[in-house]
Design a protein around this motif. Structure first.
Motif, short mmCIF file in Angstrom:
data_model
loop_
_atom_site.label_atom_id
_atom_site.label_comp_id
_atom_site.label_asym_id
_atom_site.label_seq_id
_atom_site.Cartn_x
_atom_site.Cartn_y
_atom_site.Cartn_z
N ILE A 74 40.57 57.91 24.83
CA ILE A 74 41.13 58.87 25.78
C ILE A 74 41.86 58.08 26.85
CG2 ILE A 74 40.61 60.70 27.44
CD1 ILE A 74 37.89 61.03 25.94
N THR A 168 38.19 66.77 31.90
CA THR A 168 38.24 65.39 31.41
C THR A 168 36.84 64.87 31.13
OG1 THR A 168 40.23 65.03 32.72
CG2 THR A 168 39.11 63.07 31.88
N TYR A 172 35.33 63.71 27.54
CA TYR A 172 34.74 62.37 27.44
C TYR A 172 33.35 62.43 26.80
CZ TYR A 172 32.09 58.37 29.41
OH TYR A 172 31.26 57.29 29.61
N CYS A 179 37.22 55.68 27.59
CA CYS A 179 38.29 56.32 28.37
C CYS A 179 39.03 55.23 29.15
CB CYS A 179 37.72 57.35 29.34
SG CYS A 179 38.96 58.09 30.42
N PRO A 212 31.82 54.87 26.66
CA PRO A 212 31.18 56.18 26.52
C PRO A 212 29.71 56.12 26.94
CG PRO A 212 31.53 55.15 24.38
CD PRO A 212 32.23 54.30 25.38
N ARG A 216 28.16 62.79 33.30
CA ARG A 216 29.47 63.38 33.60
C ARG A 216 29.93 63.15 35.03
NH1 ARG A 216 30.02 69.66 32.73
NH2 ARG A 216 29.44 69.03 30.62
N PHE A 219 30.81 59.57 35.59
CA PHE A 219 32.09 59.27 34.94
C PHE A 219 33.27 59.76 35.78
CE2 PHE A 219 35.52 61.26 32.47
CZ PHE A 219 36.14 60.10 31.97
#
Length: 249
Positions: A74, A168, A172, A179, A212, A216, A219
């Motif tokens: 990504i 996003t 992810y 990413c 990864p 969330r 990130f």
């Protein structure tokens, strides 16, 4: 007088790149309709043509910094104008973009976007739009590449603040892929609105990838800090600061 000449040159530049978009689209159409490779070659050739014209017509040079992503990742990029789209597409081997669904109905762009495997999203109901986006991206796994998403959802002027959207982070987590954040300063030279284009060095910088597995919110915080801080550095390098004082002419 100098400013008036820049306006005129910018207008000529903009008219001819859109005319040439139609020309490239028509010339490559037979190949593009039978093979996604033809569509990709058409778009990469066109992107290279625009970057070349910007250099010799406007004095607007472009540069890519950082390791160019070539694997299935990504790319979460700062979006300031059409120019950063062109730079990213020209630099990467298999970029496909998450894009507004309305663009599918745009002549030439819509047809080629479908052939490239770009993923249209609906800006309507937030939850449904995100769920559909994840589903549509998963459907494109048969044609791996670099999936480009703009975390702020739209073009953002240099120095303007706009929140990062959770989509996003959802993507992810769902794809479980690295990413790659991408910063830019292109809006200083090729703004999101208007005609005037300025000379200078427009940069897209690919930053170290985020592995990864992050939670969330962690990130999203990491992504925003990386993209915004490096975009600020690129803009400062060009003479712009967030307080609106710019040395760039």
């Amino acid at each position: 007088m100098k400013t008036a000449f820049r306006w005129l040159l910018s207008a000529v530049f903009m008219v001819q790149i859109y005319v040439m978009m139609a020309v490239f689209g028509l010339v490559f159409a037979p190949w593009a309709l039978v093979s996604p490779r033809g569509a990709r070659m058409a778009c990469r050739t066109y992107a290279g043509y625009v970057l070349w014209c910007a250099r010799w017509m406007l004095g607007l040079r472009t540069e890519v910094r950082g390791p160019i992503p070539t694997e299935e990742v990504i790319i979460a990029a700062k979006h300031q104008s059409f120019l950063d789209i062109l730079i990213i597409f020209h630099a990467t081997p298999a970029a496909k973009f998450i894009m507004k669904r309305e663009l599918l109905w745009t002549p030439i762009i819509g047809i080629y976007a479908k052939r490239l495997g770009c993923v249209p999203v609906n800006r309507g109901k937030k939850g449904n739009a995100i769920a559909r986006m994840v589903k549509d991206v998963a459907a494109e796994f048969s044609d791996p590449g670099q999936l480009v998403i703009y975390p702020q959802g739209t073009r953002v002027a240099p120095g303007a603040d706009k929140p990062y959207k959770i989509g996003t982070g959802v993507l992810y987590a769902a794809l479980e892929q690295p990413c790659v954040p991408a910063a830019t300063n292109v809006g200083l030279f090729w703004p999101r609105t208007g005609i005037l284009r300025k000379p200078g060095l427009a940069v897209v910088e690919f930053l170290p990838s985020i592995a990864p597995g992050l939670e969330r919110n962690a990130f999203m915080a990491t992504l925003e800090e990386q993209v915004e801080s490096h975009s600020d550095k690129l803009m400062q390098e060009a003479g712009f600061t967030r307080d609106g004082i710019s040395q760039h002419g």
